[in-house]
Enzyme design. Structure first.
Site, mmCIF file in Angstrom:
data_model
loop_
_atom_site.group_PDB
_atom_site.id
_atom_site.type_symbol
_atom_site.label_atom_id
_atom_site.label_comp_id
_atom_site.label_asym_id
_atom_site.label_seq_id
_atom_site.Cartn_x
_atom_site.Cartn_y
_atom_site.Cartn_z
ATOM 1 N N GLU A 150 0.859 -1.198 0.000
ATOM 2 C CA GLU A 150 0.000 0.000 0.000
ATOM 3 C C GLU A 150 0.889 1.241 0.000
ATOM 4 O OE1 GLU A 150 0.019 2.100 2.665
ATOM 5 O OE2 GLU A 150 1.230 0.855 3.988
ATOM 6 N N GLU A 154 -0.933 8.499 6.044
ATOM 7 C CA GLU A 154 -1.852 8.826 7.114
ATOM 8 C C GLU A 154 -2.295 10.276 6.930
ATOM 9 O OE1 GLU A 154 -0.344 7.873 10.999
ATOM 10 O OE2 GLU A 154 0.271 5.888 10.313
ATOM 11 N N ASN A 207 9.532 4.137 -0.221
ATOM 12 C CA ASN A 207 9.568 4.882 1.042
ATOM 13 C C ASN A 207 10.971 5.408 1.322
ATOM 14 O OD1 ASN A 207 6.898 4.720 1.584
ATOM 15 N ND2 ASN A 207 7.077 3.530 3.456
ATOM 16 N N GLY A 256 9.388 11.455 10.545
ATOM 17 C CA GLY A 256 9.062 10.507 11.617
ATOM 18 C C GLY A 256 7.917 9.629 11.159
ATOM 19 N N CYS A 259 6.289 4.672 9.526
ATOM 20 C CA CYS A 259 6.747 4.022 8.288
ATOM 21 C C CYS A 259 8.203 4.326 7.947
ATOM 22 C CB CYS A 259 5.852 4.438 7.126
ATOM 23 S SG CYS A 259 4.129 4.050 7.453
ATOM 24 N N LYS A 262 11.144 3.134 10.335
ATOM 25 C CA LYS A 262 11.161 1.671 10.401
ATOM 26 C C LYS A 262 11.558 1.061 9.042
ATOM 27 C CE LYS A 262 7.467 -0.735 9.685
ATOM 28 N NZ LYS A 262 6.127 -1.292 9.709
ATOM 29 N N ARG A 326 3.446 7.928 16.735
ATOM 30 C CA ARG A 326 4.525 6.929 16.683
ATOM 31 C C ARG A 326 5.765 7.523 15.995
ATOM 32 N NH1 ARG A 326 1.515 2.018 13.960
ATOM 33 N NH2 ARG A 326 0.385 3.734 12.995
HETATM 34 C C1 UGA Z 1 4.506 7.274 4.125
HETATM 35 C C2 UGA Z 1 4.475 7.338 2.587
HETATM 36 O O1 UGA Z 1 4.350 8.699 2.172
HETATM 37 C C3 UGA Z 1 3.305 6.525 2.036
HETATM 38 O O2 UGA Z 1 3.363 6.521 0.613
HETATM 39 C C4 UGA Z 1 3.423 5.103 2.563
HETATM 40 O O3 UGA Z 1 2.340 4.294 2.111
HETATM 41 C C5 UGA Z 1 3.407 5.125 4.079
HETATM 42 O O4 UGA Z 1 4.527 5.905 4.534
HETATM 43 C C6 UGA Z 1 3.516 3.716 4.589
HETATM 44 O O5 UGA Z 1 4.545 3.060 4.339
HETATM 45 O O6 UGA Z 1 2.544 3.185 5.146
HETATM 46 P P1 UGA Z 1 3.200 8.528 6.109
HETATM 47 O O7 UGA Z 1 4.203 7.875 7.030
HETATM 48 O O8 UGA Z 1 1.749 8.454 6.447
HETATM 49 O O9 UGA Z 1 3.333 7.916 4.622
HETATM 50 O O10 UGA Z 1 3.581 10.061 6.038
HETATM 51 P P2 UGA Z 1 4.317 11.044 5.017
HETATM 52 O O11 UGA Z 1 3.336 12.033 4.533
HETATM 53 O O12 UGA Z 1 5.109 10.328 4.021
HETATM 54 O O13 UGA Z 1 5.315 11.801 6.036
HETATM 55 C C7 UGA Z 1 6.358 11.094 6.706
HETATM 56 C C8 UGA Z 1 7.220 12.049 7.500
HETATM 57 O O14 UGA Z 1 7.995 12.875 6.631
HETATM 58 C C9 UGA Z 1 6.451 13.022 8.391
HETATM 59 O O15 UGA Z 1 7.128 13.145 9.628
HETATM 60 C C10 UGA Z 1 6.453 14.324 7.629
HETATM 61 O O16 UGA Z 1 6.345 15.442 8.456
HETATM 62 C C11 UGA Z 1 7.832 14.247 6.972
HETATM 63 N N1 UGA Z 1 7.941 15.040 5.735
HETATM 64 C C12 UGA Z 1 7.187 14.739 4.646
HETATM 65 C C13 UGA Z 1 8.885 16.073 5.664
HETATM 66 O O17 UGA Z 1 9.605 16.358 6.645
HETATM 67 N N2 UGA Z 1 9.006 16.774 4.503
HETATM 68 C C14 UGA Z 1 8.252 16.499 3.403
HETATM 69 O O18 UGA Z 1 8.441 17.183 2.369
HETATM 70 C C15 UGA Z 1 7.338 15.447 3.477
#
Ligand code: UGA
Length: 428
Positions: A150, A154, A207, A256, A259, A262, A326
């Site tokens: 997937e 979130e 990821n 953080g 996903c 980890k 988390r």
């Molecule tokens: C992430 C991936 O974006 C999804 O495609 C994937 O399905 C998911 O992991 C998963 O493996 O289940 P998610 O962890 O929900 O999704 O959140 P993201 O929107 O990717 O953000 C992750 C982290 O990166 C957050 O802490 C966010 O603040 C940070 N981030 C994101 C940044 O610091 N800069 C950015 O430009 C984007």
């Protein structure tokens, strides 16, 4: 089609609900009876925009149900998705015991042909192990194991699932391809059929690449600070190149969540096991750790002594639009400030209930504005859109000293300085 989803966490619940929404008959399984009863009563244990309405609608339409019985789910469904947690272990590898446990439970109930789909994020070669496990506990089982990672985020999980960029289906036999395509045909997205191992790798590689983009821009932000350039202009200029893209080039306090941290460690670990030292990703992790430290250093340099300083914190979730804490960098930063003696008041629009047990020393306040009361500084740590429109000018008046540290570059520097704040952000 009749589908079962084993595991009703973020991924399982959103996936099952969206499958029901496009017309499939879905039974979601969870071994937590309390959660099953809550879901049967229409209570959603997580905050995810749009999810509650969809669950209620599809339960009412008779397309979505919840049970604790894997036996019932296997008997009713041609396709069984495994969407259970794959938590990290101290050495960086993934704990696959939930996946293995579910495979064993499914195995003993299989009577006719079944497709077992791994949706949980797992290291490459896990699908092969799932197939071996099922055969070991039920040698006569007629099954195909499929990897179907997937890509939902979130906070926008429902939208990501309903309008995916692509669907990846990793199969070990052609027999599973038809039913898998049928499940996804209502989503009108490109369907990519690969072998099992490639599908598993697509997830970890995607990821890790997104995390790499974030660490890259964070490293460039440090150079912007040292040279007087502006990271937003640099990211806009880079992102305008279609080959690069502007998404995931937002600098901040580091990535953080459940996903990226980890998945990176797991990908590094499985690569090591396969004889490939993925040094690039080790550096991505190191930059991410430094990013948090660099932010803390700025706070320490301004406040000098942290002991007994009153610090207001806006945002505890690992990113905006979620209640998930988390591996939240915001939580790590607050913990460090507490270790150094600061007195913290915090506010988050959705994550305070989940953060409370992790931060018993922190006073959670009901209104964002209250973090400003007699504060020596405010730290903005999560990119909640609503923080942009807080009554900043009035908040400044409630503070002891007008220090504002924006860890997400969410606010407008000129505007904040005009309000009288000593405003610090990242790379600009
Ligand atoms: C992430 C991936 O974006 C999804 O495609 C994937 O399905 C998911 O992991 C998963 O493996 O289940 P998610 O962890 O929900 O999704 O959140 P993201 O929107 O990717 O953000 C992750 C982290 O990166 C957050 O802490 C966010 O603040 C940070 N981030 C994101 C940044 O610091 N800069 C950015 O430009 C984007």
């Amino acid at each position: 089609m009749n589908l079962a989803i084993v595991g009703s966490g973020y991924v399982g619940l959103v996936t099952g609900t969206c499958f029901a929404e496009v017309g499939h008959r879905v039974v979601c399984v969870d071994n937590d009876l309390k959660k099953v009863h809550q879901l049967q009563d229409g209570q959603i244990p997580i905050y995810e925009p749009g999810l509650e309405e969809l669950v209620k609608k599809n339960v009412a339409a008779g397309r979505l149900s919840f049970t604790a019985s894997i036996e019932h789910a296997v008997a009713e469904s041609l396709v069984i998705f495994i969407a259970v947690p794959t938590p990290p272990q101290p050495d960086g590898s993934v704990d696959l015991s939930f996946v293995e446990g579910v495979a064993r439970e499914i195995a003993v109930h299989i009577k006719d042909y079944r497709i077992v789909v791994d949706k949980s994020t797992v290291p490459v070669k896990t699908g092969e192990k799932v197939a071996q496990t099922i055969k070991r506990y039920n040698p006569g089982a007629d099954i195909d194991v499929v990897s179907n990672p997937e890509f939902l985020r979130e906070g926008s999980a429902v939208e990501d699932l309903m309008k995916p960029d692509r669907i990846v289906i990793g199969v070990s036999s052609d027999r599973a391809t038809g039913p898998m395509k049928e499940i996804y045909s209502p989503f009108n997205a490109p369907i990519m059929v690969t072998d099992l191992n490639s599908a598993e790798l697509i997830k970890h590689a995607s990821n890790s690449f997104l995390a790499l983009k974030i660490s890259y821009i964070n490293a460039v932000a440090a150079i912007c600070e040292a040279s007087g350039a502006n990271i937003e202009r640099v990211a806009d200029g880079m992102g305008a190149d279609k080959r690069i893209g502007r998404a995931f080039l937002n600098t901040g306090i580091g990535y953080g969540g459940s996903c990226f941290p980890k998945d990176l460690s797991a990908f590094i670990r499985i690569s090591d096991e396969l004889g490939c030292d993925f040094r690039l990703l080790k550096e991505v992790e190191a930059i991410n750790r430094d990013q948090k430290e660099r932010f803390l250093k700025k706070v320490r340099e301004s406040l000098w002594v942290l002991r007994h300083k009153k610090i207001g914190v806006l945002g505890l979730a690992f990113k905006g639009n979620t209640d998930d804490v988390r591996s939240s960098v915001a939580i790590d930063i607050v913990r460090q400030l507490i270790v150094e003696g600061a007195d913290i008041r915090a506010y988050d629009p959705k994550a305070m209930d989940k953060a409370r047990p992790l931060l018993p020393e922190v006073k959670m306040v009901a209104q964002a504005e209250e973090v400003a009361d007699s504060a020596d500084a405010i730290l903005l740590l999560t990119e909640w859109n609503e923080f942009k429109s807080l009554p900043w000018q009035a908040m400044k008046k409630r503070m002891l000293s007008p220090l504002l540290f924006d860890g997400r570059n969410l606010l407008n520097p000129e505007e904040m300085r005009a309000f009288g704040f000593t405003y610090t952000s990242i790379g600009r």
